[in-house]
Design an enzyme around this catalytic site. Sequence first.
Site, PDB file in Angstrom:
ATOM      1  N   SER A   1       0.835  -1.196   0.000  1.00 26.38           N
ATOM      2  CA  SER A   1       0.000   0.000   0.000  1.00 26.38           C
ATOM      3  C   SER A   1       0.877   1.256   0.000  1.00 26.38           C
ATOM      4  CB  SER A   1      -0.959  -0.044   1.202  1.00 26.38           C
ATOM      5  OG  SER A   1      -1.950   0.951   1.101  1.00 26.38           O
TER       6      SER A   1
ATOM      7  N   ASP B   1       0.107  -4.028  -4.207  1.00 31.70           N
ATOM      8  CA  ASP B   1      -1.070  -3.174  -4.359  1.00 31.70           C
ATOM      9  C   ASP B   1      -0.791  -1.745  -3.878  1.00 31.70           C
ATOM     10  OD1 ASP B   1      -3.581  -3.282  -5.546  1.00 31.70           O
ATOM     11  OD2 ASP B   1      -4.632  -3.363  -3.639  1.00 31.70           O
TER      12      ASP B   1
ATOM     13  N   HIS C   1      -7.601  -5.489  -0.993  1.00 33.72           N
ATOM     14  CA  HIS C   1      -6.367  -4.715  -0.839  1.00 33.72           C
ATOM     15  C   HIS C   1      -5.488  -5.291   0.274  1.00 33.72           C
ATOM     16  CE1 HIS C   1      -3.702  -1.287  -0.879  1.00 33.72           C
ATOM     17  NE2 HIS C   1      -4.022  -0.925   0.352  1.00 33.72           N
TER      18      HIS C   1
END
Length: 370
Positions: free
Chosen positions: A189, A213, A277
Amino acid sequence: MARSRPISKLLPWIVLNAANITFDVASHLQLFASIYGDGIMEALTLGNGTTVMKREDCIWRRGENRDPCPDPDVKYYFYGQGNIAEEVKGEPLSWVRESQHDPTKDTVVLVHGYAGISDELPMGVLRDAYLRNGSFNVYTVDWSPLSRVPCYAAAVHNMKPVSRCVAAFLTFLRDAGVETSRTTCVGHSLGAHVCGIASNYLFFRMHRIIGIDPARPLIRSQLQGRLDAGDAKVVQVIHTSSTFGDARRSGHVDFCVNGARSQPFCANATNESLCSHIRSVCWLAESLDGARARIGSPCLRRCLTGSIRPSWDRRGLPVPLGHQTPDWVEGLFCVNTDEAPYCPTEEHPIGNPLCCVPPKSPISSNLIEK
């Protein structure tokens, strides 16, 4: 559902106000909801609805290279015998030689994203997978005070000063004798962008970055402020979500998992996008067992953000995802499967139950343990 607005028009205004001392956290969260829909508010507060905090309740570094390194809110840990964490101070250089760092193994530096690090999802699961594998020297970067809930805007703002300090730590490892050619910065992230931005402060070139991601909300398009293929000799990106993750190609090799919109095994989660996610780390954790690494087939141009899965490009060869990917590989590769990765089964008992299909439960269970 809140009405969607074009993020390209709002983003410059958002970033400008992120540095404005009169702009409070609640305003950021309400604005996120107007852009991405009602679920973003619940996700960014982990379901507790906290929107009464003011700017001064979050930690905002000054930025513009005015913050010192080392930073008291950025800590580094090495996992030695018994997988016990030992804090690394960044001096003396003899520390690596005198520690349990094994020069015969590859080295990974794990960088968490928003909401910090814990023993749960996401980075706790990935860290434990590396430790169980036993083939790596495992270091973690903990910048939790600068990325805590619900201070997402502050976390984005703090990425650059944190990246400067991460660059100083990577330099310490190199100067202490850790081979850069065997070192990988692995970020999830916002942590993926931290790995990338750190390259701007290095006087040597990182060998490999694996971005899991990379975060999308509030990330500007300029290359110096996010992960891109110029940040290391090898940049691999795993895309699993188009709400919280950025589905744009940003590496030498990009893996588009199930269209990179949402993951089918998250269909029953409280927040499908957040589940997709957060559990992106499970794909990399699973790949550490080379025999179980998912195989990506070449596909065309970009990850599709709709429900239609990408077309196959039959001209190329399939490659495994993760550390097994050859350094010379470039392009976009698609992985399609309904299975939850790194979920223990009778056939494959090694895994983590947190990677399995989650039941309907409070949204906080999707991320960290309260």
